[in-house]
Scaffold this motif. Structure first.
Motif, PDB file in Angstrom:
ATOM      1  N   ALA A  28       0.872  -1.394   0.010  1.00 23.87           N
ATOM      2  CA  ALA A  28       0.005   0.149   0.160  1.00 23.87           C
ATOM      3  C   ALA A  28       0.750   1.202   0.039  1.00 23.87           C
ATOM      4  O   ALA A  28       0.532   2.275  -0.652  1.00 23.87           O
ATOM      5  CB  ALA A  28      -0.980  -0.138   1.133  1.00 23.87           C
ATOM      6  N   MET A  29       1.868   1.133   0.842  1.00 23.20           N
ATOM      7  CA  MET A  29       3.139   2.711   0.828  1.00 23.20           C
ATOM      8  C   MET A  29       3.594   2.864  -0.475  1.00 23.20           C
ATOM      9  O   MET A  29       3.583   3.896  -0.808  1.00 23.20           O
ATOM     10  CB  MET A  29       3.896   2.266   2.024  1.00 23.20           C
ATOM     11  N   GLN A  30       4.234   1.520  -1.094  1.00 20.20           N
ATOM     12  CA  GLN A  30       4.635   1.650  -2.521  1.00 20.20           C
ATOM     13  C   GLN A  30       3.580   2.365  -3.655  1.00 20.20           C
ATOM     14  O   GLN A  30       3.987   3.114  -4.403  1.00 20.20           O
ATOM     15  CB  GLN A  30       5.056   0.233  -2.983  1.00 20.20           C
ATOM     16  N   ARG A  31       2.446   1.804  -3.401  1.00 16.24           N
ATOM     17  CA  ARG A  31       1.355   2.466  -4.547  1.00 16.24           C
ATOM     18  C   ARG A  31       1.089   4.022  -4.044  1.00 16.24           C
ATOM     19  O   ARG A  31       1.111   4.868  -5.080  1.00 16.24           O
ATOM     20  CB  ARG A  31      -0.015   1.784  -4.186  1.00 16.24           C
ATOM     21  N   ARG A  32       1.065   4.302  -2.924  1.00 17.40           N
ATOM     22  CA  ARG A  32       1.088   5.750  -2.339  1.00 17.40           C
ATOM     23  C   ARG A  32       2.199   6.472  -2.674  1.00 17.40           C
ATOM     24  O   ARG A  32       2.070   7.580  -3.290  1.00 17.40           O
ATOM     25  CB  ARG A  32       0.627   5.775  -0.815  1.00 17.40           C
ATOM     26  N   ALA A  33       3.523   5.933  -2.641  1.00 19.34           N
ATOM     27  CA  ALA A  33       4.425   6.633  -2.961  1.00 19.34           C
ATOM     28  C   ALA A  33       4.890   6.988  -4.380  1.00 19.34           C
ATOM     29  O   ALA A  33       5.292   7.915  -4.839  1.00 19.34           O
ATOM     30  CB  ALA A  33       5.858   5.819  -2.637  1.00 19.34           C
ATOM     31  N   ALA A  34       4.205   6.301  -5.153  1.00 23.04           N
ATOM     32  CA  ALA A  34       4.105   6.371  -6.588  1.00 23.04           C
ATOM     33  C   ALA A  34       3.484   7.691  -7.159  1.00 23.04           C
ATOM     34  O   ALA A  34       3.746   8.342  -8.036  1.00 23.04           O
ATOM     35  CB  ALA A  34       3.316   5.615  -7.436  1.00 23.04           C
ATOM     36  N   GLU A  35       2.785   8.259  -5.916  1.00 22.52           N
ATOM     37  CA  GLU A  35       1.847   9.438  -6.236  1.00 22.52           C
ATOM     38  C   GLU A  35       2.783  10.656  -5.894  1.00 22.52           C
ATOM     39  O   GLU A  35       2.472  11.916  -6.003  1.00 22.52           O
ATOM     40  CB  GLU A  35       0.511   9.519  -5.581  1.00 22.52           C
TER      41      GLU A  35
END
Length: 229
Positions: A28-35
């Motif tokens: 989830a954090m990796q998905r958020r970091a992509a933003e």
């Protein structure tokens, strides 16, 4: 938390989550970091402490509502009722995993600061179409914005976007802020986050450290001590 494959902090190293919950947090954090992140410095995180502190303390009403026996902790059954009332659609296994992860004293009950960490993890892990929405936060729309700020702060520190913060990443973040004695400050902050002393910090560890930095839970402990005297 987690185990490492390869040399620490090398380009080819891979930190392996030890639990399903940790793996979900990392994903989830990796998905958020992509933003990306709007934060520009570690100082900008520190400046948000007072507002974050006020917002988190306002969660006390939610905590007290679901602490049905008023013993100062929320047990597993009370947590399940809390999830139902707040329309948080997690499986029995996920609820148990969250409870066990946030009950850091392993006393079968979450204190206020542990409950705060759990709510923020729920915010990170929620699936928008089916899970928690702003209207479910007991009439507290600012709470979701606060949780987003905490996620944003972690994304800022996680320079390589692997879902963890390393000692070198913490040093880089503090150094970018242009503070004096950056090395000592970075090491102190990192050690406060790295509870299991494995050299890597996940989002849960970061949240527990952040609540201490903001002073969440300190007044409650003092009040309990006064009552016992």
């Amino acid at each position: 938390m987690g185990g490492i494959v390869g040399k620490p902090e090398s380009a080819t190293s891979a930190w392996m989550p030890e639990t399903k919950l940790e793996a979900k947090m990392v994903e989830a954090m990796q998905r958020r970091a992509a933003e990306g992140t709007a934060l520009k410095s570690f100082n900008s995180i520190i400046l948000k402490f007072p507002k974050i502190d006020d917002s988190l303390r306002n969660c006390k009403a939610i905590f007290e509502k679901f602490d049905e026996d008023s013993n100062g902790t929320i047990d597993h059954e009370e947590l399940k009722k809390c999830f139902h009332k707040l329309e948080i659609k997690f499986t029995e296994e996920e609820i148990t995993d969250l409870f066990e992860a946030c009950d850091i004293n392993k006393d079968m009950g979450m204190k206020f600061n542990e409950f705060i960490v759990l709510l923020c993890l729920v915010y990170l892990l929620k699936d928008d179409p089916t899970a928690l929405r702003a209207k479910s936060w007991m009439g507290m729309p600012k709470l979701e914005a606060t949780f987003e700020t905490l996620v944003d702060a972690f994304v800022f520190l996680d320079k390589n976007k692997d879902g963890y913060v390393s000692r070198s990443e913490m040093t880089q973040a503090v150094t970018e802020s242009g503070e004096g004695s950056t090395g000592r400050i970075a090491i102190k902050r990192f050690e406060e986050m790295d509870w299991d002393k494995n050299g890597m910090v996940n989002f849960k560890e970061f949240l527990f450290a952040f609540t201490r930095w903001c002073g969440v839970g300190e007044n409650e402990d003092e009040e309990e001590g006064e009552e016992k005297n």
